[in-house]
Design a protein around this motif. Structure first.
Motif, PDB file in Angstrom:
ATOM      1  N   HIS A  52       0.831  -1.223   0.000  1.00 57.61           N
ATOM      2  CA  HIS A  52       0.000   0.000   0.000  1.00 57.61           C
ATOM      3  C   HIS A  52       0.854   1.256   0.000  1.00 57.61           C
ATOM      4  O   HIS A  52       0.669   2.150   0.831  1.00 57.61           O
ATOM      5  CB  HIS A  52      -0.944   0.025   1.212  1.00 57.61           C
ATOM      6  CG  HIS A  52      -1.945  -1.062   1.190  1.00 57.61           C
ATOM      7  ND1 HIS A  52      -3.282  -0.871   1.436  1.00 57.61           N
ATOM      8  CD2 HIS A  52      -1.814  -2.372   0.940  1.00 57.61           C
ATOM      9  CE1 HIS A  52      -3.924  -2.016   1.349  1.00 57.61           C
ATOM     10  NE2 HIS A  52      -3.044  -2.936   1.044  1.00 57.61           N
ATOM     11  N   SER A  54       3.909   1.686   0.831  1.00 54.13           N
ATOM     12  CA  SER A  54       4.863   1.829   1.927  1.00 54.13           C
ATOM     13  C   SER A  54       6.260   1.599   1.370  1.00 54.13           C
ATOM     14  O   SER A  54       6.750   0.483   1.314  1.00 54.13           O
ATOM     15  CB  SER A  54       4.551   0.810   3.036  1.00 54.13           C
ATOM     16  OG  SER A  54       5.504   0.904   4.063  1.00 54.13           O
ATOM     17  N   GLU A 136       1.800  12.465   5.277  1.00 54.19           N
ATOM     18  CA  GLU A 136       0.363  12.584   5.068  1.00 54.19           C
ATOM     19  C   GLU A 136      -0.119  14.021   5.173  1.00 54.19           C
ATOM     20  O   GLU A 136      -1.146  14.386   4.623  1.00 54.19           O
ATOM     21  CB  GLU A 136      -0.382  11.720   6.093  1.00 54.19           C
ATOM     22  CG  GLU A 136      -0.238  10.238   5.853  1.00 54.19           C
ATOM     23  CD  GLU A 136      -0.853   9.805   4.527  1.00 54.19           C
ATOM     24  OE1 GLU A 136      -1.888  10.358   4.139  1.00 54.19           O
ATOM     25  OE2 GLU A 136      -0.287   8.923   3.873  1.00 54.19           O
ATOM     26  N   THR A 330      -4.121   8.352  -4.635  1.00 45.78           N
ATOM     27  CA  THR A 330      -5.057   7.766  -3.686  1.00 45.78           C
ATOM     28  C   THR A 330      -5.511   6.405  -4.178  1.00 45.78           C
ATOM     29  O   THR A 330      -5.889   6.254  -5.348  1.00 45.78           O
ATOM     30  CB  THR A 330      -6.284   8.675  -3.494  1.00 45.78           C
ATOM     31  OG1 THR A 330      -5.850   9.979  -3.128  1.00 45.78           O
ATOM     32  CG2 THR A 330      -7.191   8.134  -2.405  1.00 45.78           C
ATOM     33  N   LEU A 336      -9.521  -3.463   0.092  1.00 46.03           N
ATOM     34  CA  LEU A 336      -8.520  -3.003   1.035  1.00 46.03           C
ATOM     35  C   LEU A 336      -8.957  -3.312   2.458  1.00 46.03           C
ATOM     36  O   LEU A 336     -10.139  -3.284   2.792  1.00 46.03           O
ATOM     37  CB  LEU A 336      -8.288  -1.499   0.876  1.00 46.03           C
ATOM     38  CG  LEU A 336      -7.796  -1.047  -0.503  1.00 46.03           C
ATOM     39  CD1 LEU A 336      -7.566   0.449  -0.502  1.00 46.03           C
ATOM     40  CD2 LEU A 336      -6.525  -1.780  -0.882  1.00 46.03           C
ATOM     41  N   HIS A 340      -9.500   0.774   4.134  1.00 43.53           N
ATOM     42  CA  HIS A 340      -8.418   1.744   4.265  1.00 43.53           C
ATOM     43  C   HIS A 340      -8.199   2.475   2.953  1.00 43.53           C
ATOM     44  O   HIS A 340      -8.231   1.880   1.880  1.00 43.53           O
ATOM     45  CB  HIS A 340      -7.136   1.020   4.669  1.00 43.53           C
ATOM     46  CG  HIS A 340      -5.928   1.905   4.721  1.00 43.53           C
ATOM     47  ND1 HIS A 340      -5.790   2.919   5.629  1.00 43.53           N
ATOM     48  CD2 HIS A 340      -4.797   1.914   3.953  1.00 43.53           C
ATOM     49  CE1 HIS A 340      -4.630   3.525   5.435  1.00 43.53           C
ATOM     50  NE2 HIS A 340      -4.010   2.936   4.426  1.00 43.53           N
ATOM     51  N   SER A 342      -5.415   4.508   0.994  1.00 40.13           N
ATOM     52  CA  SER A 342      -3.976   4.753   0.995  1.00 40.13           C
ATOM     53  C   SER A 342      -3.674   6.016   0.200  1.00 40.13           C
ATOM     54  O   SER A 342      -4.179   6.194  -0.908  1.00 40.13           O
ATOM     55  CB  SER A 342      -3.250   3.557   0.373  1.00 40.13           C
ATOM     56  OG  SER A 342      -1.869   3.832   0.227  1.00 40.13           O
ATOM     57  N   THR A 344      -0.467   8.608  -1.088  1.00 40.04           N
ATOM     58  CA  THR A 344       0.950   8.901  -1.257  1.00 40.04           C
ATOM     59  C   THR A 344       1.081  10.293  -1.863  1.00 40.04           C
ATOM     60  O   THR A 344       0.371  10.636  -2.809  1.00 40.04           O
ATOM     61  CB  THR A 344       1.621   7.868  -2.183  1.00 40.04           C
ATOM     62  OG1 THR A 344       1.525   6.575  -1.596  1.00 40.04           O
ATOM     63  CG2 THR A 344       3.087   8.218  -2.409  1.00 40.04           C
TER      64      THR A 344
END
Length: 395
Positions: A52, A54, A136, A330, A336, A340, A342, A344
């Motif tokens: 996701h 990360s 974020e 997004t 998910l 959630h 996610s 970035t």
């Protein structure tokens, strides 16, 4: 030279993350490999979806280059009439509303670009960039005078050189953090080369480079917004603006879709200052629906906003020399965990060092795609747009 008959068979790759064990540390461009669509590519996409967004710091720079280095405009500078040969868009289109015509005419007068129409054959630009992922809350080190580290990764400095030749030929080389990305178009096919994926083609019709339209080529900006829809007035970044909208039509979206990834929309808004007439802000949004066999759909939306400024006179024409771009990616969908969403974020500052018109020696040969951009390197199972999110290909 790749002709138009072969481009319909070229299957491109997307702006996906990279297999960290492949081509690590490569800094030069040899236009080789070309097989990025095979082997470990699918595993890399699946891992990216699982994490996701990360990323570790080693993959941040490749994500930045994939998204920010050479995105394309949503529409082509060509129009198609009754399936005949594509024709260049006129600077002022009779079908455009009177309000949109006024905005374009005001922009051309403000930049002084009218005298360049039909006279200037090519443009050469060099500049510098600073890119970073952000947290974020959108805080980033690149907005400050000193470049340091953000919460998610290090800011990276780089530079680029760009050539453009009418009607639809362009080439850009951008180096960031020891990695070099090259992208171009010969008027028939748009392509990109990265050290970790090799050379690959963009799906759908040839579209112009977004970076060129960030105030760097007023003639191209006038041409591509000549068919835009007038949306009214809006105040943005403290400036009262007229707003013009461009959208990819359903046919173009279908050409950039396949059985796994559906391109739902790609729209662009141009904000022209009511006072100066100059283009001061660009904003585009790109929505993709991903659904693999046996899974729920996932949606990915990429929003890219660019503040454009510091217009300076270059050979009698106003050219933007600085800008700041923000990107929000997004991911959302029923598959998910815990619904959630996610998010970035990444940012770029760019400055222009040099602009020149009609550079001697620039020929059509400069825009020939790499020989690796051929069908055998890109099987039909992998069929994505550059700016679509990554997806695992189930066989």
């Amino acid at each position: 030279m790749v002709n138009s008959s072969s481009t319909s068979r070229l299957a491109p790759l997307s702006e996906e993350p990279i297999n960290e064990d492949h081509h690590e540390g490569s800094t030069t461009t040899h236009y080789k490999g070309g097989g990025g669509g095979n082997g470990g590519g699918g595993r890399s996409w699946k891992n990216w979806l699982k994490t996701h967004f990360s990323f570790n710091k080693k993959s941040d720079i490749k994500l930045l280059l994939s998204v920010l280095a050479c995105p394309l405009f949503p529409v082509s500078v060509f129009t198609h009439d009754n399936n005949t040969k594509p024709q260049p868009i006129n600077i002022i289109n009779e079908k455009v509303s009177s309000s949109a015509q006024y905005i374009i005419q005001h922009f051309m007068a403000a930049t002084g670009c009218r005298k360049l129409v039909g006279r200037v054959k090519n443009i050469y630009v060099t500049g510098k960039v600073t890119m970073a992922t952000t947290d974020e809350l959108g805080s980033s080190s690149i907005g400050s005078a000193s470049v340091g580290s953000s919460n998610n990764g290090l800011s990276q400095k780089g530079c680029f050189v760009m050539w453009q030749m009418e009607p639809n030929k362009w080439l850009i080389e951008l180096v960031l953090g020891g990695h070099k990305v090259v992208a171009g178009s010969d008027g028939h096919v748009a392509w990109r080369h990265t050290p970790w994926l090799g050379a690959h083609a963009a799906k759908g019709g040839v579209r112009p480079l977004r970076r060129t339209h960030q105030g760097l080529d007023p003639v191209a900006i006038s041409a591509i917004f000549s068919t835009a829809q007038y949306m009214g007035e809006k105040r943005i970044t403290g400036v009262d603006c007229f707003v013009l909208k461009l959208s990819a039509n359903q046919s173009d979206l279908a050409n950039r879709s396949d059985s796994t990834a559906e391109m739902i929309k790609h729209v662009m808004f141009g904000y022209f200052s009511q006072r100066s007439g100059l283009l001061v802000y660009l904003e585009d949004s790109y929505l993709t629906r991903i659904q693999c066999l046996g899974s729920f759909p996932t949606y990915w939306e990429t929003t890219m906003s660019t503040k454009i400024g510091d217009y300076r006179m270059v050979e009698g024409t106003m050219i933007a020399h600085t800008g700041h771009t923000r990107v929000i990616i997004t991911q959302f969908g029923d598959n998910l965990k815990s619904n959630h969403v996610s998010v970035t974020r990444m940012e770029e500052n760019w400055t222009i060092d040099d602009v020149a018109f009609d550079v001697p020696g620039l020929s059509l040969d400069c825009f020939i795609p790499p020989t690796e951009v051929v069908q055998k390197d890109f099987p039909d199972e992998i069929n994505l747009d550059w700016r679509s999110p990554p997806v695992s290909i189930e066989r």
